[in-house]
Design a protein around this motif. Sequence first.
Motif, PDB file in Angstrom:
ATOM      1  N   LYS A   4       0.904  -1.194   0.112  1.00 29.05           N
ATOM      2  CA  LYS A   4      -0.048   0.035  -0.068  1.00 29.05           C
ATOM      3  C   LYS A   4       0.734   1.317  -0.016  1.00 29.05           C
ATOM      4  O   LYS A   4       0.664   2.318  -0.842  1.00 29.05           O
ATOM      5  N   ASP A  70      -6.875  -1.063  -5.107  1.00 31.49           N
ATOM      6  CA  ASP A  70      -5.857  -1.134  -4.242  1.00 31.49           C
ATOM      7  C   ASP A  70      -5.132  -2.439  -4.351  1.00 31.49           C
ATOM      8  O   ASP A  70      -5.759  -3.916  -4.010  1.00 31.49           O
ATOM      9  N   LYS A  73      -5.476  -4.883  -1.116  1.00 29.08           N
ATOM     10  CA  LYS A  73      -6.558  -5.472  -1.017  1.00 29.08           C
ATOM     11  C   LYS A  73      -6.770  -6.460  -2.060  1.00 29.08           C
ATOM     12  O   LYS A  73      -7.308  -7.745  -1.761  1.00 29.08           O
ATOM     13  N   LYS A  76      -5.352 -10.019  -1.258  1.00 28.67           N
ATOM     14  CA  LYS A  76      -6.127 -10.610  -0.009  1.00 28.67           C
ATOM     15  C   LYS A  76      -6.608 -12.073  -0.740  1.00 28.67           C
ATOM     16  O   LYS A  76      -6.610 -13.043   0.265  1.00 28.67           O
TER      17      LYS A  76
END
Length: 89
Positions: A4, A70, A73, A76
């Motif tokens: 990030k 993102d 994200k 994940k």
Amino acid sequence: MQIKEFQKLISEKYEKRDRQRGVSRTFLWFVEEVGELATSLAGNNKKNQREEFADVFAWLCTLANISDVDIEKACKKYSSGKIRGFKPK
């Protein structure tokens, strides 16, 4: 540095110009960098390989930024425990 944080760094430095270039043209730059990485992997120069991996990741972050994704994200999905092997075609 977290993913990030790196994506934000790339955004702060380049996003205005990247959005002006657009997704299609930016994708072409990304593909060019992937080609340079492929060429580098065929050799033995580890320093150059590291540089090309960094370039590919930076351009991937650029594409994600101008596509409002993102990456952290998105990744994940691989840590959720739900991915098992390859998806069938």
